[in-house]
Design an enzyme around this catalytic site. Structure first.
Site, mmCIF file in Angstrom:
data_model
loop_
_atom_site.group_PDB
_atom_site.id
_atom_site.type_symbol
_atom_site.label_atom_id
_atom_site.label_comp_id
_atom_site.label_asym_id
_atom_site.label_seq_id
_atom_site.Cartn_x
_atom_site.Cartn_y
_atom_site.Cartn_z
ATOM 1 N N PRO A 84 38.056 36.649 37.107
ATOM 2 C CA PRO A 84 37.110 37.707 37.484
ATOM 3 C C PRO A 84 37.864 38.912 38.018
ATOM 4 O O PRO A 84 38.749 38.781 38.861
ATOM 5 C CB PRO A 84 36.257 37.045 38.569
ATOM 6 C CG PRO A 84 37.065 35.900 39.063
ATOM 7 C CD PRO A 84 37.942 35.455 37.940
ATOM 8 N N ALA A 112 37.098 42.916 39.428
ATOM 9 C CA ALA A 112 36.069 43.875 39.841
ATOM 10 C C ALA A 112 36.070 45.082 38.923
ATOM 11 O O ALA A 112 37.111 45.680 38.641
ATOM 12 C CB ALA A 112 36.319 44.318 41.279
ATOM 13 N N GLN A 120 31.710 33.981 40.020
ATOM 14 C CA GLN A 120 32.563 33.868 41.200
ATOM 15 C C GLN A 120 31.856 34.455 42.420
ATOM 16 O O GLN A 120 31.306 35.554 42.366
ATOM 17 C CB GLN A 120 33.902 34.572 41.027
ATOM 18 C CG GLN A 120 34.854 34.222 42.186
ATOM 19 C CD GLN A 120 36.172 34.944 42.139
ATOM 20 O OE1 GLN A 120 36.220 36.147 42.292
ATOM 21 N NE2 GLN A 120 37.262 34.198 41.957
ATOM 22 N N CYS A 155 41.413 37.176 46.921
ATOM 23 C CA CYS A 155 41.394 38.638 46.928
ATOM 24 C C CYS A 155 42.281 39.166 48.065
ATOM 25 O O CYS A 155 42.110 38.771 49.225
ATOM 26 C CB CYS A 155 39.971 39.148 47.103
ATOM 27 S SG CYS A 155 39.855 40.957 47.003
ATOM 28 N N ASN A 199 47.973 31.021 37.582
ATOM 29 C CA ASN A 199 47.637 32.429 37.395
ATOM 30 C C ASN A 199 48.816 33.273 37.873
ATOM 31 O O ASN A 199 49.422 32.965 38.902
ATOM 32 C CB ASN A 199 46.364 32.753 38.189
ATOM 33 C CG ASN A 199 45.941 34.214 38.113
ATOM 34 O OD1 ASN A 199 45.451 34.767 39.084
ATOM 35 N ND2 ASN A 199 46.121 34.854 36.978
ATOM 36 N N GLY A 200 49.112 34.324 37.117
ATOM 37 C CA GLY A 200 50.158 35.247 37.532
ATOM 38 C C GLY A 200 51.186 35.486 36.446
ATOM 39 O O GLY A 200 51.866 34.558 36.000
ATOM 40 N N ASP A 201 51.271 36.739 35.970
ATOM 41 C CA ASP A 201 52.289 37.170 35.006
ATOM 42 C C ASP A 201 52.128 36.540 33.634
ATOM 43 O O ASP A 201 53.111 36.187 32.970
ATOM 44 C CB ASP A 201 53.696 36.901 35.542
ATOM 45 C CG ASP A 201 54.022 37.725 36.774
ATOM 46 O OD1 ASP A 201 53.236 38.630 37.105
ATOM 47 O OD2 ASP A 201 55.050 37.451 37.417
ATOM 48 N N GLY A 260 44.374 37.459 33.978
ATOM 49 C CA GLY A 260 43.745 38.633 34.576
ATOM 50 C C GLY A 260 44.231 39.893 33.916
ATOM 51 O O GLY A 260 43.812 40.260 32.817
ATOM 52 N N ARG A 261 45.179 40.579 34.562
ATOM 53 C CA ARG A 261 45.618 41.895 34.088
ATOM 54 C C ARG A 261 46.186 41.862 32.672
ATOM 55 O O ARG A 261 46.179 42.883 31.981
ATOM 56 C CB ARG A 261 46.672 42.446 35.047
ATOM 57 C CG ARG A 261 46.156 42.744 36.457
ATOM 58 C CD ARG A 261 47.292 43.128 37.385
ATOM 59 N NE ARG A 261 48.253 42.045 37.523
ATOM 60 C CZ ARG A 261 49.562 42.221 37.684
ATOM 61 N NH1 ARG A 261 50.066 43.440 37.701
ATOM 62 N NH2 ARG A 261 50.358 41.176 37.812
#
Length: 382
Positions: free
Chosen positions: A29, A31, A83, A114, A217-219, A241-242
């Site tokens: 998720p 924003a 979420q 967050c 999660n991450g990279d 995510g990104r």
């Protein structure tokens, strides 16, 4: 350009409660990003779990109109993943009970990751797992009120390098009956900077029951990153995510990689333009014609990262005000231009590490179960 192949260990399907996906991938998720339009665009690319933007427990309990617009789901969205953020066990429990009783979602994820100041200064997000008893009470309140709905948690390594919380929080969440645990392998102090510490994901996987899915999660910016994370950590799936900003086809790459198939060829600029237009149409359907096209503006730079399209055309696309104008500008792109070899990699906010803003005396007693004064956010988002 030939399609690359990514070696796959063919992991087992990811199961969250009664729901399973052969592709062990979750859309994180985000924003202002993971609204119904963007989720549909991603679901059209590949399988997985797709989670809506974070909403507040207080917004649900108080029937906030913005909150209910944010949790709009497509009729064919399955499972519907939501979420929720909250700091008060009573409010979180009431919010999850509303979700269950009104059939608003099939899966609830709790936000304990967050890092933004407006959240952590109230003791929420990545700050909250430090208060072990409060964290435990919130998770148990959610699980106890969820009925048939599986509850998962997403968290970070901790507040900073001096205050790691993820191993304790993971065990407490498992004991409370969650269906999965996801770890963004950064501290709150790192925000989105630096490099994710995948070894923390491995330690969390080793510390929890084998039957409880642990997600990393991450990279993860390409399919090879996801395969490498699973191989390095033993995690049961990945949270993206990104990495999918301006790259929704990443979910198709991930589906192929985890199935052991060759990856699809990278899109040409013409194919990227078609995806951009599809994204704009879906945003308009979800948000309205004017608001949808305005929301599309922030995605333009992510889609065009690495393509030599010229500063003036980029500028005009970033100010687009109608679908007709978008069509006119996209027609000026060279549709045969190949996907740049260096276009993948970090996107979105990265920023710099910094001090985490916390409530006064927050670090004094990790066993204190008290809810901070004024902890609940008045509205959704964040």
């Amino acid at each position: 350009m030939s399609a690359p192949t990514v070696a796959s260990t063919r992991p087992k399907p990811l199961r969250i409660g009664p729901y399973a996906s052969d592709t062990p991938v979750v859309l994180a998720p985000m924003a202002g990003i993971t609204n119904a339009g963007f989720r549909r665009l991603c679901r059209e690319q590949g399988a997985g779990f797709y989670v809506c933007e974070m909403i507040t427990s207080r917004g649900l309990v108080e029937n906030n109109p913005l909150t209910f617009r944010m949790i709009a789901m497509d009729p064919d969205e399955q499972p519907r993943s939501m979420q929720i953020y909250g700091v008060d066990p009573a409010t979180v429990g009431a919010a999850v009970r509303i979700v269950a009783e009104r059939d608003l979602a099939d899966h609830v994820d709790l936000n304990f990751g967050c890092p933004v100041p407006k959240v952590t200064r109230r003791g929420g997000g990545a700050a909250l797992p430090y208060k072990r008893r409060l964290f435990e009470a919130i998770v148990r309140a959610a699980v106890d009120n969820a009925g048939r709905i599986p509850v998962t948690v997403k968290m970070r390594i901790g507040i900073n390098d001096e205050h790691h919380t993820y191993l304790d929080a993971g065990r407490l969440a498992a004991d409370a009956g969650v269906a999965a645990v996801a770890l963004h392998a950064r501290t709150a102090a790192q925000r989105y900077s630096g490099t994710a510490d995948w070894s923390a994901i491995a330690r969390l996987r080793e510390s929890l029951p084998a039957e409880l899915p642990v997600l990393g999660n991450g990279d993860i910016f390409c399919a090879a990153d996801a395969i490498a994370m699973v191989a390095a950590t033993g995690c049961d799936g990945v949270v993206v995510g990104r990495g999918c900003l301006g790259r929704p086809w990443l979910f198709g790459d991930l589906e192929a990689a985890f199935a052991g198939r060759p990856l699809p060829a990278p899109p040409t600029l013409g194919q990227v333009a078609a995806t951009m237009r599809r994204h704009a149409v879906l945003l308009q359907e979800h948000m309205g014609v004017d608001k949808g096209i305005r929301d599309m503006r922030k995605h333009i730079a992510w889609y065009l990262k690495g393509f030599p399209v010229g500063s003036e055309l980029r500028r005009r696309l970033g100010l687009v005000s109608s679908l007709d104008e978008l069509d006119e500008l996209l027609a000026q792109l060279d549709p045969h231009q190949e996907f740049p070899a260096d276009a993948d990699g970090p996107r979105g906010r990265q920023g710099s590490p910094g001090r985490v803003v916390l409530p006064e005396h927050w670090l004094d007693d990790p066993e204190d179960p008290s809810v901070p004064l004024g902890a609940e956010l008045e509205h959704s988002g964040g």
